[in-house]
Design an enzyme around this catalytic site. Structure first.
Site, PDB file in Angstrom:
ATOM      1  N   GLU A  57       2.739   2.522   4.492  1.00 58.17           N
ATOM      2  CA  GLU A  57       2.335   2.634   3.099  1.00 58.17           C
ATOM      3  C   GLU A  57       3.680   3.510   2.550  1.00 58.17           C
ATOM      4  O   GLU A  57       3.000   5.193   2.349  1.00 58.17           O
ATOM      5  CB  GLU A  57       1.283   3.576   2.618  1.00 58.17           C
TER       6      GLU A  57
ATOM      7  N   GLU B 297      -4.496  -3.733   5.463  1.00 61.25           N
ATOM      8  CA  GLU B 297      -5.153  -3.039   5.343  1.00 61.25           C
ATOM      9  C   GLU B 297      -5.856  -3.745   4.203  1.00 61.25           C
ATOM     10  O   GLU B 297      -5.265  -4.194   3.203  1.00 61.25           O
ATOM     11  CB  GLU B 297      -5.317  -1.507   4.967  1.00 61.25           C
TER      12      GLU B 297
END
Length: 484
Positions: free
Chosen positions: A184, A384
């Site tokens: 991320e 995720e």
């Protein structure tokens, strides 16, 4: 011709049928990150990370809110119980991150073999339980010494990370198959921008600029470019070392939506926001270019983003084996104040929302469809996906009935399956997160885990979502499972 067309249709249908349901080798997993779960920050000669500075030294999440204990996941007695619990739920893969400050305490110096031994033991324990390790090399805990040298804004960070990655490959290449190099980028950069804002004394704005604003665009684009180049260089080192396995990056991808009555300026900002958050990464990885509209805006704003002519091609040429997608929610975007690019995010009235945004499982299908049609249908792992809801995670009589999280997980798995029917190549699905944990600058206020953690006693209690997820893994039909 009719016969040829019929054969083509049958072939196409067969291909879709193969992809429509997860295979027996599908990775059903859960995820965590080192600083959020490990605790034991002074054990085995661990060095300081930027998050120790933010939370312990500067108390940015509140007095006493730190990662010093977290959920005590570094402790073997504790994590062995957790592995047993994960196995009982049917989970066959676990994504976790190795802490750079444990492996190389000052970021660039000698390797800490105590930390290497710990993670090798942990990986071995996972495998003995029949759980496949998916190793994230970097989940935001940059060694403090390197953060103080500029972190990802410094182009030298490409070499810093590559040196660390080589240590990981040398010490774990014989027992690990799947690596997530970096997690991320856009959210990490946004967290650092927010932390620095707090350090400067401005606590009036608690927003997280995941979609870069005019004020944060230079820092964001420069950092994103260096992060992608660092991942590409690590991939090249892996190839040169003749290691076996798959490497990818985990990107927080989100469709960008506008209102039905959006103005031209709303749509223009949304297009650039998509360019910054999504296309910047995907175009570089799969097309070898950066988005022209974003580059043009950076040039117009006279931003120093340190993008060299061959950078995007270098990223593309790395040839990552899979794309990690962290999907939580789409972003609704409209134009803010003033002229020019100035996006503002919002939640429409009446839209169901979690801590982490609008609940729109249909947008996961749309995202996977886009990856398939616009970027060559790469192998994808949902690295995720999860949610937390205000007031939901209550321990009552030894149980946690987290109905909204449970429904969220069910609906998003259905959305993933729908994209697979369309032909998307999805190899795995990881719930964020396995356990309640430390949520960075938000501290321990919000819970995202399938497993409830009592912060005082460290006692674990599987929530309703964990049990339902276990039934999905076993092959039970999703629509027959109750979240109440």
């Amino acid at each position: 011709m009719k016969k040829t067309l019929l054969l083509a249709c049958l072939t196409l249908s067969a291909n879709f049928a193969v992809a429509a349901e997860p295979s027996k080798d599908f990775m059903w997993g859960a995820a965590s990150a080192s600083y959020q779960v490990e605790g034991n920050v002074n054990q085995d000669n661990r060095g300081k990370s930027i998050w120790d500075y933010y939370l312990t030294d500067k108390q940015l999440a509140g007095l006493g809110v730190t990662g010093e204990v977290a959920i005590n996941f570094y402790d073997r007695d504790q994590y062995l119980k957790d592995i047993k619990l994960l196995k009982s739920l049917g989970i066959n893969s676990y994504r976790f991150s190795i802490a750079w400050p444990r492996i190389i305490p000052d970021g660039l110096g000698p390797v800490n073999m105590q930390a290497v031994a710990h993670y090798r033991r942990f990986i071995t324990d996972l495998k003995l339980a029949g759980i496949k390790p998916v190793v994230t090399l970097y989940h935001w805990d940059m060694p403090l010494a390197l953060a103080q040298k500029g972190g990802w804004e410094n182009r030298d960070s490409i070499d810093w990370f590559n040196q660390y990655a080589q240590v990981i490959f040398e010490n774990f290449g014989d027992i690990v198959q799947d690596y997530v190099l970096i997690n991320e980028p856009s959210v990490e950069v946004a967290q650092n921008i927010k932390a620095k804002r707090y350090l400067a004394g401005d606590t009036s704005d608690s927003s997280l600029p995941i979609i870069a604003t005019p004020a944060t665009l230079e820092t964001s684009l420069k950092s994103y470019n260096h992060i992608l180049l660092a991942a590409a260089k690590a991939k090249e080192s892996f190839r040169e070392g003749h290691y076996k396995g798959r490497l990818g990056v985990a990107l927080p991808l989100s469709p960008i939506l506008t209102a039905g009555d959006a103005t031209d300026q709303d749509k223009a900002d949304a297009k650039i926001a998509d360019g910054v958050l999504n296309r910047w990464f995907l175009d570089a990885i799969y097309k070898g270019t950066y988005p022209e509209d974003v580059l043009a805006l950076a040039k117009k704003m006279n931003l120093k983003i340190d993008v060299q002519p061959t950078d995007a091609k270098t990223i593309h040429d790395a040839g990552f084996e899979f794309l990690g997608i962290n999907y939580y929610a789409p972003f609704y975007v409209r134009h803010g104040k003033g002229k020019g690019y100035n996006p503002e995010t919002y939640i429409p009235k009446g839209q169901k929302a979690a801590f982490n945004g609008a609940v729109r499982p249909d947008q996961l299908t749309a995202l996977l469809d886009r990856i398939r049609t616009e970027y060559g249908n790469p192998t994808v792992i949902i690295t995720e996906n999860g949610a937390g809801f205000p007031g939901e995670d209550k321990l009552v009589k030894g149980m946690v009935v987290d109905t909204q999280r449970c429904e969220y997980i069910k609906d998003h798995i259905k959305a993933m399956n729908e994209a697979m029917k369309h032909g998307s190549k999805v190899d795995g699905y990881m719930v964020w997160s396995s356990h309640d944990n430390l949520e960075w600058l938000e501290g321990y206020k919000s819970r995202f885990g399938m497993i409830y953690v009592d912060w005082n006693t460290q006692k674990r209690t599987p929530k309703q979502s964990a049990y339902v997820y276990g039934h999905i893994i076993k092959g039970d039909k999703i629509d027959t499972l109750s979240c109440k």
